[in-house]
Every structure is written in C-alpha cells, then in structure tokens.
Design a protein around this motif. Structure first.
Motif, mmCIF file in Angstrom:
data_model
loop_
_atom_site.group_PDB
_atom_site.id
_atom_site.type_symbol
_atom_site.label_atom_id
_atom_site.label_comp_id
_atom_site.label_asym_id
_atom_site.label_seq_id
_atom_site.Cartn_x
_atom_site.Cartn_y
_atom_site.Cartn_z
ATOM 1 N N VAL B 300 -106.579 -3.524 2.564
ATOM 2 C CA VAL B 300 -107.646 -2.558 2.806
ATOM 3 C C VAL B 300 -107.101 -1.176 2.453
ATOM 4 C CG1 VAL B 300 -109.266 -1.642 4.513
ATOM 5 C CG2 VAL B 300 -108.420 -3.995 4.719
ATOM 6 N N THR B 301 -107.729 -0.528 1.491
ATOM 7 C CA THR B 301 -107.181 0.721 0.971
ATOM 8 C C THR B 301 -108.249 1.503 0.223
ATOM 9 O OG1 THR B 301 -105.667 1.602 -0.724
ATOM 10 C CG2 THR B 301 -106.394 -0.644 -1.006
ATOM 11 N N PRO B 302 -108.132 2.833 0.162
ATOM 12 C CA PRO B 302 -109.070 3.576 -0.672
ATOM 13 C C PRO B 302 -108.777 3.365 -2.166
ATOM 14 C CG PRO B 302 -107.905 5.023 0.883
ATOM 15 C CD PRO B 302 -107.206 3.709 0.899
ATOM 16 N N ASN B 303 -107.593 2.869 -2.494
ATOM 17 C CA ASN B 303 -107.154 2.721 -3.876
ATOM 18 C C ASN B 303 -107.244 1.249 -4.311
ATOM 19 O OD1 ASN B 303 -105.643 2.376 -6.217
ATOM 20 N ND2 ASN B 303 -104.122 3.906 -5.643
ATOM 21 N N GLY B 304 -108.300 0.910 -5.042
ATOM 22 C CA GLY B 304 -108.553 -0.476 -5.427
ATOM 23 C C GLY B 304 -107.439 -1.091 -6.253
ATOM 24 N N MET B 305 -106.846 -0.287 -7.126
ATOM 25 C CA MET B 305 -105.784 -0.816 -7.969
ATOM 26 C C MET B 305 -104.564 -1.191 -7.116
ATOM 27 S SD MET B 305 -104.317 0.743 -11.489
ATOM 28 C CE MET B 305 -103.566 2.181 -10.767
ATOM 29 N N GLN B 306 -104.236 -0.328 -6.161
ATOM 30 C CA GLN B 306 -103.134 -0.637 -5.243
ATOM 31 C C GLN B 306 -103.441 -1.943 -4.498
ATOM 32 O OE1 GLN B 306 -103.135 1.460 -1.545
ATOM 33 N NE2 GLN B 306 -100.899 1.528 -1.396
ATOM 34 N N GLY B 307 -104.694 -2.076 -4.046
ATOM 35 C CA GLY B 307 -105.084 -3.269 -3.301
ATOM 36 C C GLY B 307 -104.934 -4.535 -4.131
ATOM 37 N N ASP B 308 -105.335 -4.434 -5.409
ATOM 38 C CA ASP B 308 -105.252 -5.583 -6.301
ATOM 39 C C ASP B 308 -103.787 -6.020 -6.469
ATOM 40 O OD1 ASP B 308 -106.339 -7.528 -7.843
ATOM 41 O OD2 ASP B 308 -107.055 -6.222 -9.450
ATOM 42 N N CYS B 309 -102.917 -5.059 -6.754
ATOM 43 C CA CYS B 309 -101.491 -5.371 -6.966
ATOM 44 C C CYS B 309 -100.860 -5.924 -5.691
ATOM 45 C CB CYS B 309 -100.709 -4.129 -7.374
ATOM 46 S SG CYS B 309 -101.229 -3.407 -8.917
ATOM 47 N N LEU B 310 -101.102 -5.249 -4.586
ATOM 48 C CA LEU B 310 -100.410 -5.623 -3.349
ATOM 49 C C LEU B 310 -100.913 -6.937 -2.757
ATOM 50 C CD1 LEU B 310 -99.814 -2.238 -1.467
ATOM 51 C CD2 LEU B 310 -98.281 -3.526 -2.982
ATOM 52 N N SER B 311 -102.188 -7.275 -2.973
ATOM 53 C CA SER B 311 -102.675 -8.540 -2.412
ATOM 54 C C SER B 311 -101.897 -9.703 -3.039
ATOM 55 C CB SER B 311 -104.181 -8.700 -2.628
ATOM 56 O OG SER B 311 -104.501 -8.756 -3.992
ATOM 57 N N THR B 312 -101.621 -9.597 -4.337
ATOM 58 C CA THR B 312 -100.825 -10.628 -5.014
ATOM 59 C C THR B 312 -99.366 -10.556 -4.559
ATOM 60 O OG1 THR B 312 -102.245 -10.354 -6.933
ATOM 61 C CG2 THR B 312 -100.205 -11.581 -7.270
ATOM 62 N N ALA B 313 -98.812 -9.340 -4.559
ATOM 63 C CA ALA B 313 -97.384 -9.170 -4.258
ATOM 64 C C ALA B 313 -97.046 -9.644 -2.844
ATOM 65 C CB ALA B 313 -96.991 -7.705 -4.433
ATOM 66 N N LEU B 314 -97.875 -9.250 -1.858
ATOM 67 C CA LEU B 314 -97.575 -9.627 -0.478
ATOM 68 C C LEU B 314 -97.741 -11.126 -0.256
ATOM 69 C CD1 LEU B 314 -97.493 -6.573 -0.075
ATOM 70 C CD2 LEU B 314 -98.729 -6.865 2.070
ATOM 71 N N PHE B 315 -98.656 -11.743 -1.023
ATOM 72 C CA PHE B 315 -98.803 -13.196 -0.945
ATOM 73 C C PHE B 315 -97.508 -13.864 -1.402
ATOM 74 C CE2 PHE B 315 -99.827 -17.427 -2.324
ATOM 75 C CZ PHE B 315 -100.764 -17.868 -1.411
ATOM 76 N N VAL B 316 -96.997 -13.405 -2.540
ATOM 77 C CA VAL B 316 -95.756 -13.971 -3.092
ATOM 78 C C VAL B 316 -94.586 -13.736 -2.120
ATOM 79 C CG1 VAL B 316 -94.062 -13.756 -4.978
ATOM 80 C CG2 VAL B 316 -96.526 -13.794 -5.487
ATOM 81 N N MET B 317 -94.546 -12.569 -1.484
ATOM 82 C CA MET B 317 -93.450 -12.229 -0.568
ATOM 83 C C MET B 317 -93.392 -13.157 0.645
ATOM 84 S SD MET B 317 -93.689 -8.114 -0.265
ATOM 85 C CE MET B 317 -93.710 -7.054 -1.703
ATOM 86 N N GLY B 318 -94.567 -13.568 1.132
ATOM 87 C CA GLY B 318 -94.600 -14.338 2.378
ATOM 88 C C GLY B 318 -94.696 -13.407 3.575
ATOM 89 N N LYS B 319 -94.969 -13.991 4.742
ATOM 90 C CA LYS B 319 -95.320 -13.218 5.936
ATOM 91 C C LYS B 319 -94.299 -12.128 6.302
ATOM 92 C CE LYS B 319 -94.543 -14.255 10.239
ATOM 93 N NZ LYS B 319 -94.364 -15.021 11.458
ATOM 94 N N ASP B 320 -93.040 -12.523 6.473
ATOM 95 C CA ASP B 320 -92.053 -11.570 6.992
ATOM 96 C C ASP B 320 -91.828 -10.387 6.048
ATOM 97 O OD1 ASP B 320 -91.838 -13.095 9.225
ATOM 98 O OD2 ASP B 320 -90.056 -14.196 8.550
#
Lengths: 167, 368
Positions: B300-320
C-alpha cells in the motif's frame, strides 16, 4: 381586553371589542410584502418538493434494475435484464474454434464454460454485484453486471462491501 | 386609555409578527438550503473505460465534469506505454534493447530510460529480489508465451548467468541502455503496470477529475473521495479461496484513498505438472519459482511503481526478510499472508485494514 394577561398575543382573541377588530384590520391588512413572502415561501416549497422527487427518482433507477452485459474485444454482443428472469438464458460466443458459453439467471450471471486455456472466466463463478466482472483474457471476453441507465458501472453504487479487489 | 393600550399592543404584535415571519422564512431557507445541497451531492458525472492491454483486463473510472475525456486519455496512455515498453511487441524500445544485447548501447526515450533506472534502483534496494533481467528464466518455464513446461537443470544453469541487473549499463547523458551479455533480456512485467497506473493518475488529474478508480488487472489505484464522500474499500484477494480469482474472493478490506494497492501471489499465474504447482514468481537467485513462506504480498503506497516492484520482491524474500525490509524503509505499508494462514500487516495499517468476518481461517497481527 384582558389586562392581567402578560402575553400580548393572547390579547388578540375573538372576544375583543368591535373597535379593536377594526383597528386590527386597519393595521394588519394584507399588504404587498405579505404577498412577496407568501410567493417566496411557495416557491421554496415547490423547489424542495421537486428536488426530493428528483433525488428519489435517481436513487430508484440506480438500484432497481440490473443487466448482464457481454462484450467481445470491447464490442457489446449481448445484453439481458436480470430482473424477473424465470428461466436461465444462454449466449454462446464462437469463432476460430473457440467456444464460450454465458448463462444468466434472475439477479446473476456467469461464464458457464469456455475452451480457453486458463479457465479464469469460468472459475470466477456467479457474479451479481453492479460492476462485477468475469473476464476471459485469451478470448478478450468480459461479462459485466450493469445498473440500467448507468453507462459506466459506478463502483460506489454497488452496495457491496468492497469497491475493487487488489490481486 | 383603552385605545392607546390596544394600539400599543398592536404595535408590539406587529413587531412580533415580523419577527415570526423572519424566523419562518429563515427556517424555510435553511431547509431548502439543505435540500439543494443534498441535490448538489448527487454523484458527479462518472465515466469509465474497460480494455485489454499489457496482457490483462483494465478499467479506469473517473468522476468529474470531463470524466469521459479523462478516462479515454488514460486508456490511450496505457496503449502508448505498452507500445514502447512491452517486450512482446517487436517494435518496442524494450525489444530493441533486447535485440541488441551483447551488441551495444541503444538510444531510448527519456521515459523508458527513467523506468529502467528506477527498476535498477529497486533491484539494488531489494538486493536483486526484484530483477528486470529475469526474462530468460521466465521464458524457459513458459511464462513468457503461456506454453508452460518444467525446464531441465541444464537449461536453468544456462539461463541464470543472464539474470543480473548489475550488468545493465545506463548512460543518462546520452539516454542509452546496454545489455552487455548476449542473450540478456529486459522484461518490465514487474514494474510496467505500476508505472502505467501512476502515469494514468497524472494524466486524468489534468481533466478536472475529482475522484478515480484505476484497476490495471488487479493493480489498484484510487484517489479522491467516493461519490458519497466516503473512502474507497479495497478488497485484498484471498489466496486460499477455492478460486482466488473469483469475483468476490477477498480475505480483508483496506479503507483509504490516494493510494495504490498492489498484490502479488503465486495464485495469479501457475501451472501444475506431475502433481506439483509451479508459480510465475521467479527467484532470480535460483532460476526457479520462488519457494516463499508467503502466499501473497500486498503493498500500500502512493507510488504505484514502488508497489509493483516491492510486491514481487517481498514475496521472493519471504516473511522474515520482508518484515525486516519494511522496518528498514517504512516508506510504504504492507500486508503479508503466510502459507499457514497468518496475516501480518504493518503497524501503520492498524485503523485501515481488517479481515472479513467470515474468513475465520486467518489470524491478523500487526507488526512493527
């Protein structure tokens, strides 16, 4: 005249003397400004009633009627009212060896079957809320629930617990 | 004496009547004022477009006097962007860069250059969990063209050296992009829709739009108040639903406005082979589908591009690692859904996000 009554308004009673009545009429005859006030009030009241009528009419047309709309690559090919449907209605999209069947019942619609590879349209199941869609990407088919009279489905008119889903 | 007195009373009376009339007129004015403001509150003109682009279904709904023109302009902008940024379109700038991998620098537009340099920054920030050079790996799994297949280890080992964002050579002065290793490929799939969503917002705001809902294939952006003055309610897809793509499969609702909400999850695209499920989110480190303890990540962010990148990145990273990343940056909010049914939302969403009552299989915790 009652003299021990502290309220001046109470002094204007049918029991007053004729002289008082005459004096009263002389001072309180219906004048120009009274007419203006009456006219003004009537206009306001009329406007108010008309306004309420309009807003009631609007809210009625937004909620009373639903339609299922089927588009293929942006072109509308089928539209059916979902109110008072007694028997299911079906529509089949075909072309290039593809086949997609849409079904409408009272208040809801769905993609019954599709030969597409991902089946997301079929798995979307029944849709019934205004603005909801079942989409087939490979065939560029969209089944959507519209409110009658509203060209574009306005999300805030859906009366569902959400406007959109992030997925 | 009696006449004088009654005359005085009448004078008083007249004053009182004038006052009463004034009060009455005032009251009526107030009432009609309320009524007319209720009328003025009726929904402003709304207009929407829906269309297929960037391999997904998109809708743009605008509110305001020029809503139709705004929505049309937004749609046109998405098509324009797709023409220059899609690697599936042979004449795009991205295709030109890819066709010249190992051959030399390619001159691009300012916009393309900006998207790629932002993507490189997010790759750096996420230590490669988000990587726009993942395309060769996507292709051997068939996620490029939809002909899904499990590649051999040899194929994976051959593709992996081509995945490295650090190799991208950017020249800001000459606006050139170079992929120095032959076979390297850019794919803006993980950033393009976020960028498009931001661009659409900018464009429609130039059309007197008071509010809008932009939905680029589940990549959501909203701004302004809804027609009834309330905030938008954005459902977060339920990754465990019998079908997470069903029209109303959502586990919780986020309330807000002037935000983008972007969710990534394995359920979006996957294939099953030999009883095993292979998801479309690739781990750039292994060349295989990410083996995450997360089912989905919403940013959730005002910056859609950041949201797009981070949704993928944080998924790959895993919870911790995802939680640690949030703690280290805190310039966005997030909702993480784990494989064991826990929902972790960042602390700053405490008053904005709640589970749906019926979704009792999930437990919600806010983390900080």
């Amino acid at each position: 005249m009652t003299t021990n009554d502290p309220s001046p308004i109470r002094t204007v009673t049918p029991r007053r003397a004729d002289a008082d009545k005459l004096a009263y009429r002389a001072h309180y005859r219906f004048c120009r400004w009274d007419a203006v006030v009456v006219l003004f009030v009537l206009l306001l009241a009329g406007g108010l009633v008309f306004g309420l009528y309009l807003s009631a009419k609007n809210s009625l047309s937004a909620s009373s009627h639903k339609e299922a709309v089927l588009t293929v690559d942006g072109t509308e090919v089928w539209r059916v009212s979902l109110s008072g449907l007694t028997a299911a209605k079906e529509y089949t999209v075909t072309g290039n060896g593809e086949k997609l069947v849409v079904q409408a019942e009272s208040g809801k619609a769905r993609v019954l079957s599709s030969t597409c590879r991902d089946q997301i349209c079929v798995r979307s199941g029944w849709i019934s809320g205004i603005g909801q869609t079942a989409v087939c990407l490979p065939y560029r088919v969209v089944l959507r629930i519209d409110a009658v009279g509203n060209g574009a489905a306005a999300p805030s008119d859906t009366n569902t617990s959400y406007d959109v889903i992030s997925k | 004496m009696a006449d004088n007195r009654s005359y005085a009373n009448m004078k008083k009376l007249r004053r009182m009547r004038s006052a009463a009339t004034a009060v009455l007129v005032f009251a009526l004015l107030m009432t009609s004022g309320c009524a007319s403001s209720a009328l003025a509150n009726k929904p402003p003109v709304s207009a929407g477009v829906d269309f297929f682009a960037m391999n997904t279904y998109m809708t743009i709904t605008c509110y305001g006097p020029d809503a139709k023109a705004a929505a049309d302009a937004g749609e046109a902008a998405v098509y324009e962007l797709e023409k220059t940024e899609s690697r599936m379109i042979s004449t795009s700038e991205i295709s030109r860069i890819n066709a010249n991998s190992g051959k030399g620098p390619v001159t691009v537009s300012q916009e393309t250059f900006d998207i790629i340099s932002d993507a490189v920054q997010y790759a750096e920030k996420t230590q490669g969990a988000f990587d726009i050079t993942i395309a060769p790996v996507m292709d051997i799994w068939g996620f490029g063209d939809g002909n899904y297949k499990v590649p051999t280890d040899v194929q994976i080992q051959a593709a992996l050296p081509l995945v490295n964002w650090k190799e991208i050579k950017l020249d800001a002065a000459n606006l050139t992009v170079e992929l120095p290793v032959a076979g390297m490929q850019l794919d803006l799939g993980g950033i393009g829709k976020g960028f498009a969503s931001d661009k659409v917002q900018k464009i429609i705001k130039g059309y007197n739009v008071t509010a809008a809902l932009i939905n680029l294939g589940g990549n959501v952006a909203v701004f302004g108040p809804k027609t009834d003055g309330s905030l938008w309610k954005i459902g977060i897809a339920d990754p465990n639903a019998p079908d997470p793509n069903a029209a109303d499969a959502f586990l919780g609702v986020l309330t807000g406005t002037d935000i983008s909400v972007i969710t990534s999850g394995g359920y979006e695209r996957f294939f099953v082979q030999g009883g095993k499920t292979y998801i479309h989110i690739m781990d750039p480190a292994t060349g295989k589908p990410a083996e995450s303890d997360l089912l989905s990540v919403s940013i959730v962010t005002p910056n859609g591009m950041q949201g797009d990148c981070l949704s993928t990145a944080l998924f790959v990273m895993g919870k911790d690692k995802a939680m640690t990343y949030w703690r280290d940056h805190k310039d966005f909010s997030c909702i993480l859904v784990t494989t064991s049914g826990e929902v972790f939302a960042s602390q700053d969403l405490k008053d904005k996000f709640a589970l749906v009552d019926t979704k009792t299989a999930y437990t919600l915790q806010f983390f900080s």
